[in-house]
Design an enzyme around this catalytic site. Sequence first.
Site, short mmCIF file in Angstrom:
data_model
loop_
_atom_site.label_atom_id
_atom_site.label_comp_id
_atom_site.label_asym_id
_atom_site.label_seq_id
_atom_site.Cartn_x
_atom_site.Cartn_y
_atom_site.Cartn_z
N PRO A 195 -25.22 -20.66 -68.88
CA PRO A 195 -25.73 -21.34 -70.05
C PRO A 195 -26.74 -22.46 -69.75
CG PRO A 195 -23.41 -21.84 -69.69
CD PRO A 195 -23.76 -20.71 -68.78
N ASN A 196 -27.76 -22.49 -70.57
CA ASN A 196 -28.79 -23.55 -70.58
C ASN A 196 -29.79 -23.47 -69.43
OD1 ASN A 196 -27.63 -24.85 -72.93
ND2 ASN A 196 -25.99 -25.53 -71.58
N ARG A 203 -34.88 -29.19 -70.12
CA ARG A 203 -33.53 -29.74 -70.02
C ARG A 203 -33.43 -30.77 -68.87
NH1 ARG A 203 -28.68 -26.48 -67.13
NH2 ARG A 203 -27.04 -27.86 -67.85
N TYR A 208 -32.87 -31.40 -63.17
CA TYR A 208 -33.08 -29.97 -62.90
C TYR A 208 -34.54 -29.62 -62.59
CZ TYR A 208 -28.37 -29.71 -64.79
OH TYR A 208 -27.03 -29.89 -65.01
N ASN A 260 -25.73 -18.62 -60.55
CA ASN A 260 -25.59 -20.01 -60.97
C ASN A 260 -24.84 -19.97 -62.30
OD1 ASN A 260 -25.68 -22.60 -61.89
ND2 ASN A 260 -27.87 -22.91 -61.51
N ALA A 263 -22.50 -24.46 -66.42
CA ALA A 263 -21.27 -25.18 -66.81
C ALA A 263 -20.01 -24.34 -66.61
CB ALA A 263 -21.38 -25.63 -68.26
N GLU A 284 -23.30 -18.64 -54.51
CA GLU A 284 -23.32 -19.58 -55.63
C GLU A 284 -24.51 -20.53 -55.44
OE1 GLU A 284 -19.98 -22.19 -55.38
OE2 GLU A 284 -20.38 -23.19 -57.31
N HIS A 286 -26.74 -23.87 -57.21
CA HIS A 286 -26.92 -24.90 -58.25
C HIS A 286 -28.23 -25.61 -57.99
CE1 HIS A 286 -22.90 -24.33 -59.77
NE2 HIS A 286 -22.50 -24.31 -58.51
N ARG A 293 -22.35 -35.48 -58.34
CA ARG A 293 -22.34 -35.75 -59.78
C ARG A 293 -20.91 -36.05 -60.29
NH1 ARG A 293 -25.92 -31.41 -62.78
NH2 ARG A 293 -25.48 -32.87 -64.48
O1 LIG Z 1 -25.69 -26.28 -66.19
C1 LIG Z 1 -25.46 -26.76 -65.10
C2 LIG Z 1 -26.39 -26.54 -64.00
C3 LIG Z 1 -25.79 -26.55 -62.63
O2 LIG Z 1 -25.16 -25.32 -62.36
C4 LIG Z 1 -26.95 -26.69 -61.62
O3 LIG Z 1 -27.68 -25.70 -61.46
O4 LIG Z 1 -27.14 -27.75 -61.05
C5 LIG Z 1 -24.76 -27.65 -62.47
C6 LIG Z 1 -23.70 -27.55 -63.54
O5 LIG Z 1 -22.77 -28.59 -63.38
C7 LIG Z 1 -24.33 -27.68 -64.89
O6 LIG Z 1 -23.36 -27.53 -65.90
#
Ligand SMILES: O=C1C[C@@](O)(C(=O)O)C[C@@H](O)[C@@H]1O
Length: 332
Positions: A195-196, A203, A208, A260, A263, A284, A286, A293
């Site tokens: 998501p997002n 964002r 990011y 990735n 959340a 994985e 990020h 964080r």
């Molecule tokens: O949406 C995201 C992006 C994320 O996965 C990252 O790519 O840094 C880190 C997650 O904690 C966050 O909710």
Amino acid sequence: MDNRSIAASVLKSVGGKANVVANSLCMTRLRLTIADPTLVDRKALASIPGVLGTVGRGANGLEVVFGPTAVRGVFDTFAKLTGLAATYDLPQDKDLASNFNVQVTSGSADTGPDVDAPADPSAARAGTPSGGGAKGAARGVEDETSLLIRMLEESERRIGGAPEAGVSPFPGPEAGDMRKLAHEGAPRLLVINGPNINMLGIREPELYGREDFATLLAVCHETAEEEGFADCLCYQSNHEGDLVDRIQDAYQEFEGIIINPAAYTHTSVALLDALKAVQVPAIEVHLSQVSEREDFRQRSFVRAACFETIMGEGIDGYAHAIRDMAAHLRRR
Ligand SMILES: O=C1C[C@@](O)(C(=O)O)C[C@@H](O)[C@@H]1O
């Protein structure tokens, strides 16, 4: 669209109940025998959500291709709608048939496929396998594989196509972008974003970065090409179940997953279970340095199913992951 609506649309597009003489299920498709093929509307079929394409078999055979997950639910309903005996056309997997309360038959006579998939000049792929390629050999039916890849590509193009009026201008929530690369027989790569991630660039850019989602996709496709993958499907969804479905669809279809989960990293046992279920090597990724964080971001459920975690490298982290995945697959 639910399974019932999909099944009903398929039935309508093949000329209705009276035009279907037999229906059976194989791993990825509905296999139908059609009374009058002129009543089949292949364009309408291709536009039904979940349909990856159609294949004609001889004069009266028609196959409607779905992903391996989607096809099961649709077939069940479809067979109820036609009222015909539901048969399961996969002799090597008779056990599955009992799950569907269906008869097992031998495979239909194959008179050669008549494929309704997009004409694509790049379909004649050339090049030297790189980074493994065990999978292509294992499946052993290359034309079938190429066909599915092309259908998947077209489907993903449709899903990720121009947004409808009133729909978010961001790619997604189910944007998929399939690239067929020039390394026939090599491993296939699936990049999944949660998501997002489609709002990249807008964002929280301080966290990011300012590069957008399209740039992320380009980096993945370019790196996958450089690393010799046969193709690279980038999928993004804001919905946990859709992400689970996509991971399940990777079973025996992709050799590596870069994920990735965004959340859902910190909440989703379902994604962990899906990754464990398909047993496809996964990394994985990020964008941000999650380890520095908030406390609630310190737990990753998917990590237990990934052989590596890359964080804090922004979009470059995806290129890093793809290179590591290629190296991992070469070593296998
Ligand atoms: O949406 C995201 C992006 C994320 O996965 C990252 O790519 O840094 C880190 C997650 O904690 C966050 O909710």
